[in-house]
Design an enzyme around this catalytic site. Structure first.
Site, PDB file in Angstrom:
ATOM      1  N   ASN A   7       0.865  -1.177   0.000  1.00 32.42           N
ATOM      2  CA  ASN A   7       0.000   0.000   0.000  1.00 32.42           C
ATOM      3  C   ASN A   7       0.907   1.235   0.000  1.00 32.42           C
ATOM      4  O   ASN A   7       1.555   1.530   0.990  1.00 32.42           O
ATOM      5  CB  ASN A   7      -0.885  -0.058   1.259  1.00 32.42           C
ATOM      6  N   LYS A   9       0.043   4.306   0.011  1.00 25.25           N
ATOM      7  CA  LYS A   9      -0.538   5.462   0.715  1.00 25.25           C
ATOM      8  C   LYS A   9      -0.235   6.744  -0.086  1.00 25.25           C
ATOM      9  O   LYS A   9      -0.420   6.734  -1.304  1.00 25.25           O
ATOM     10  CB  LYS A   9      -0.014   5.522   2.152  1.00 25.25           C
ATOM     11  N   HIS A  91      -9.668   0.718   5.005  1.00 19.53           N
ATOM     12  CA  HIS A  91      -8.378   0.939   5.664  1.00 19.53           C
ATOM     13  C   HIS A  91      -8.553   1.895   6.847  1.00 19.53           C
ATOM     14  O   HIS A  91      -9.326   2.855   6.774  1.00 19.53           O
ATOM     15  CB  HIS A  91      -7.355   1.502   4.673  1.00 19.53           C
ATOM     16  N   GLU A  93      -6.821   4.242   8.014  1.00 22.42           N
ATOM     17  CA  GLU A  93      -6.557   5.671   7.786  1.00 22.42           C
ATOM     18  C   GLU A  93      -7.775   6.349   7.173  1.00 22.42           C
ATOM     19  O   GLU A  93      -8.041   7.524   7.433  1.00 22.42           O
ATOM     20  CB  GLU A  93      -5.285   5.844   6.935  1.00 22.42           C
ATOM     21  N   GLU A 160      -5.503  -5.451  10.446  1.00 22.39           N
ATOM     22  CA  GLU A 160      -4.453  -4.462  10.669  1.00 22.39           C
ATOM     23  C   GLU A 160      -4.729  -3.689  11.954  1.00 22.39           C
ATOM     24  O   GLU A 160      -5.467  -2.681  11.922  1.00 22.39           O
ATOM     25  CB  GLU A 160      -4.409  -3.477   9.507  1.00 22.39           C
ATOM     26  N   GLY A 166       2.292   1.760  10.883  1.00 13.75           N
ATOM     27  CA  GLY A 166       3.223   2.876  10.738  1.00 13.75           C
ATOM     28  C   GLY A 166       3.945   3.250  12.021  1.00 13.75           C
ATOM     29  O   GLY A 166       4.585   4.297  12.100  1.00 13.75           O
ATOM     30  N   SER A 196       3.318  -2.692  10.494  1.00  6.17           N
ATOM     31  CA  SER A 196       4.771  -2.752  10.722  1.00  6.17           C
ATOM     32  C   SER A 196       5.404  -4.080  10.298  1.00  6.17           C
ATOM     33  O   SER A 196       6.332  -4.570  10.947  1.00  6.17           O
ATOM     34  CB  SER A 196       5.101  -2.425  12.179  1.00  6.17           C
TER      35      SER A 196
HETATM   36  P1  PGA Z   1       2.683  -0.103   7.807  1.00  9.38           P
HETATM   37  O1  PGA Z   1       1.221   0.094   7.209  1.00  9.38           O
HETATM   38  O2  PGA Z   1       3.282  -1.313   7.141  1.00  9.38           O
HETATM   39  O3  PGA Z   1       3.414   1.155   7.501  1.00  9.38           O
HETATM   40  O4  PGA Z   1       2.506  -0.337   9.284  1.00  9.38           O
HETATM   41  C1  PGA Z   1       0.388  -1.001   6.962  1.00  9.38           C
HETATM   42  C2  PGA Z   1      -0.895  -0.551   6.307  1.00  9.38           C
HETATM   43  O5  PGA Z   1      -1.436   0.499   6.689  1.00  9.38           O
HETATM   44  O6  PGA Z   1      -1.409  -1.234   5.397  1.00  9.38           O
END
Ligand code: PGA
Length: 236
Positions: A7, A9, A91, A93, A160, A166, A196
């Site tokens: 992803n 982002k 997601h 976010e 997740e 993140g 992560s």
């Molecule tokens: P990350 O994000 O690997 O930076 O923790 C995962 C995601 O949001 O899909």
């Protein structure tokens, strides 16, 4: 055979995305990799990529509409230009930063489901819910599946935990196995872990019970790292 998804982002430009996808495709082809690989670039970097059938380019978001007046959004007409058939929905976010409600998520899911899209559908609990224990965590996760057809044939789920996204804090193996095995008992769909995941831990995570692959943000944005992630999981 594991599912490995990246992803992007709000990262990469059109130019760097093209270079990433080309390098990735060349690697998958020359190493005869059988993993199912997904890349979700920014919508401004979509293009007619000439890639293997095991590599899918999807969108991080789209509005449930053919076209219309939805400022800042893209719809089916824009996806069809590039033959996109894969979408990320739910997601954290989008849920927590952009305020998408379960009602809106459901509408989006149904719209793209009716079109036969491959949907990677994300669920995950914030820290204050995790701290209340597994039962409350599962309750919260199932609420995020409200109105979602969990029998849909092109559905992939992604667990997740919000506190692991993140942050560099990966869920423990025990956390992952507990949640994955509970979900797997109820829903027989591929289930990815995200939060992560990195070069150093991807293999271990992918060997855990109930983990069918990973959805990766930060650690997937450098092509050499993403290739290494696939290397580390190609025989699983
Ligand atoms: P990350 O994000 O690997 O930076 O923790 C995962 C995601 O949001 O899909």
């Amino acid at each position: 055979m594991k599912i490995i998804a990246s992803n992007f982002k709000t990262n990469h430009t059109r130019k760097s995305t093209t270079s990433f996808v080309e390098k990735l495709n060349t690697f998958l082809q020359s190493e005869k990799i059988s993993n199912e690989v997904y890349v979700f670039p920014t919508s401004s970097s979509l293009d007619n990529f000439d890639v293997l059938s095991t590599l899918s380019i999807g969108v991080q978001n789209a509005y449930p509409t053919q076209k219309g007046s939805f400022t800042g959004e893209i719809g089916l007409e824009q996806l069809e230009e590039f033959d996109i058939k894969t979408i990320l929905i739910g997601h954290s976010e989008r849920r927590h930063i952009l305020g998408e409600t379960q009602e809106q998520i459901k509408e989006k899911f149904n719209f793209y489901k009716d079109l036969g899209y491959k949907i990677i559908y994300c669920i995950g609990e914030p820290l204050e819910v995790k701290e209340q224990g597994l039962e409350k965590t599962l309750e919260y996760l199932y609420e995020q599946l409200d109105g979602i057809d969990i029998a849909y044939e092109n559905l992939i789920l992604a667990y997740e935990p919000v506190w692991a996204i993140g942050t560099g804090v990966t869920a423990t193996n025990e956390d992952i196995v507990n949640v994955h095995s509970a979900i797997k008992e109820k829903i027989s769909k591929p289930l990815l872990y995200g939060g992560s995941v990195k070069v150093a831990n991807v293999r271990e995570i992918c060997t855990l019970n109930g983990v069918d692959g990973v959805l990766i943000g930060t650690a997937s944005w450098i092509i050499e790292d993403f290739i290494q992630i696939i290397e580390n999981t190609k025989d699983l």
